[in-house]
Design an enzyme around this catalytic site. Sequence first.
Site, PDB file in Angstrom:
ATOM      1  CG  ASP A   1     -19.788 -22.935  -4.638  1.00 27.12           C
ATOM      2  OD1 ASP A   1     -19.578 -22.785  -3.411  1.00 27.12           O
ATOM      3  OD2 ASP A   1     -20.305 -22.055  -5.351  1.00 27.12           O
TER       4      ASP A   1
ATOM      5  CG  HIS B   1       3.185  20.438  -8.254  1.00 27.66           C
ATOM      6  ND1 HIS B   1       3.973  19.409  -8.713  1.00 27.66           N
ATOM      7  CD2 HIS B   1       2.025  19.863  -7.828  1.00 27.66           C
ATOM      8  CE1 HIS B   1       3.324  18.257  -8.573  1.00 27.66           C
ATOM      9  NE2 HIS B   1       2.137  18.506  -8.044  1.00 27.66           N
TER      10      HIS B   1
ATOM     11  CB  ILE C   1      11.997  10.446  -0.767  1.00 28.10           C
ATOM     12  CG1 ILE C   1      10.934  10.228   0.315  1.00 28.10           C
ATOM     13  CG2 ILE C   1      12.025  11.905  -1.178  1.00 28.10           C
ATOM     14  CD1 ILE C   1      11.228   9.074   1.207  1.00 28.10           C
TER      15      ILE C   1
HETATM   16  C1  SPV Z   1     -18.993 -17.299  -5.689  1.00 27.33           C
HETATM   17  O1  SPV Z   1     -18.113 -16.757  -6.384  1.00 27.33           O
HETATM   18  O2  SPV Z   1     -18.753 -18.291  -5.006  1.00 27.33           O
HETATM   19  C2  SPV Z   1     -20.341 -16.752  -5.655  1.00 27.33           C
HETATM   20  C3  SPV Z   1     -20.891 -16.085  -6.831  1.00 27.33           C
HETATM   21  O3  SPV Z   1     -21.001 -16.949  -4.667  1.00 27.33           O
HETATM   22  S1  SPV Z   1     -21.733 -17.271  -7.754  1.00 27.33           S
HETATM   23  O4  SPV Z   1     -20.774 -18.234  -8.241  1.00 27.33           O
HETATM   24  O5  SPV Z   1     -22.386 -16.577  -8.839  1.00 27.33           O
HETATM   25  O6  SPV Z   1     -22.722 -17.924  -6.888  1.00 27.33           O
HETATM   26 MG    MG Z   2     -20.334 -18.514  -3.495  1.00 20.42          MG
END
Ligand code: SPV
Ligand code: MG
Length: 434
Positions: free
Chosen positions: A207, A92, A128
């Site tokens: 979201d 080794h 390397i």
């Molecule tokens: C996200 O991170 O967008 C998810 C997880 O979908 S949650 O926010 O828990 O819905």
């Molecule tokens: Mg999500």
Amino acid sequence: MKNKKRVYVGLSADILHEGHINILKIANSYGDVIVGLLTDEAIASYKNIPHLDFKRRKIILQNIKFVKKVIPQETLDYVKNLNLIKPHYVVHGDDWKTGVQKKTRSRVIKTLKKWSGKLIEPKYTKNISSSLIKSKILQIGTLPQNRVSRLKRLLSSKKIVRILESHNSLTGLIIENLKVTKKNIGLEFDGMWSSSLTDSATKGKPDNSSVDFSSRISSLNDMMDVTTKPLVFDADNGGQIEHLSFLIRSLERAGVSAIIMEDKVGLKKNSLFKNQSDTKQDKAETFAKKIKKICKSRQSNDFLVIARIESFIVGKGINDALKRAEIYSKAGADAILIHSKEKTPHEIFSFAKKFKKSKNFVPLVSVPSTYSKVYEKDLIKNGFKIVIYANQLLRAAYPAMQNAAKTILEKSRAFEIDKKIIPIKDIINLIKND
Ligand code: SPV
Ligand code: MG
């Protein structure tokens, strides 16, 4: 020929370079070389999985003229194989006298003593190393088809696959490069989560799918440009079934490894909102059709479809979740994300315990945002194979940036915040240009 001495060499041999050849050549000068080739699982136990899987690495080594035989070494530790072969010599490079492999080395010396075997340690070939070559590979990026299959390979070689939210290239680079050593084990994240929540928030939007898929894919392409680790895509409910095959085509082309699709319908609302009274779950059979559609339209089975069950989120019980898990698994889901917004993992563990007994069991995914006290070892114990830390990097960045802005306003100059932020030279050097 018969009386030739046995020489054992333990290798990962992922990226073979002249340093390895040098070791094998020296080993060959002592006798017949038996290579103990570390399995993918053995490598994954202390660092990232290899670029080439065991079968491929074995073919390469078997065809090197200094090698007589290749056998699997199933752990980082040599002792089991040494006891089996009782080699006269182990060879080794001398680089393992310090660092992660120090303990492995002393166990080798102790074992060899039993039959008066000797450890030969040729000088490490300078300038390397596999790590150096790996960083060069990172610079030239990785082909989409190579990246797609990495998640599946991680699933079969790691106890748990650790994914962290990434909302831009910089967070992608943190996930790519960050390494921590704990009890001699190298720890790192295995991949990125393209979160609908943090991608939308980064763009100043809610979201609720107001950031469309082409924009989401554009964000993930930025991350793909500078990373090589796999990416898991949060597709909300996947959109309309008629459009799904086009989404899958785009994701596979970009090199995405998995899609996670949640069983909700109507205007999307983030699952962590307290009030879910207007959230509607899809009919299990309708959602199963979407899973089937993805399975049919994907180019490669390496691209995974993960079904996300929202029963606990909308206040339904474990029986509804279990019924859905059966249906989704039968429809072709490669894994199930059982989501929860409880403070403890109790309900997801109860679910896992029951689902584990099913003949349709598939690996489970956890998103410990609200039950963040849970340790990975307990997720593993309960049958979870993937953990997604879904939003922590954005949650860390936002207050830090807001505080910097506030301090400048309050002090009418930047001096006070200078001490709390990284120096300009560090940010200039953060991204190398070579
Ligand atoms: C996200 O991170 O967008 C998810 C997880 O979908 S949650 O926010 O828990 O819905
Ligand atoms: Mg999500």
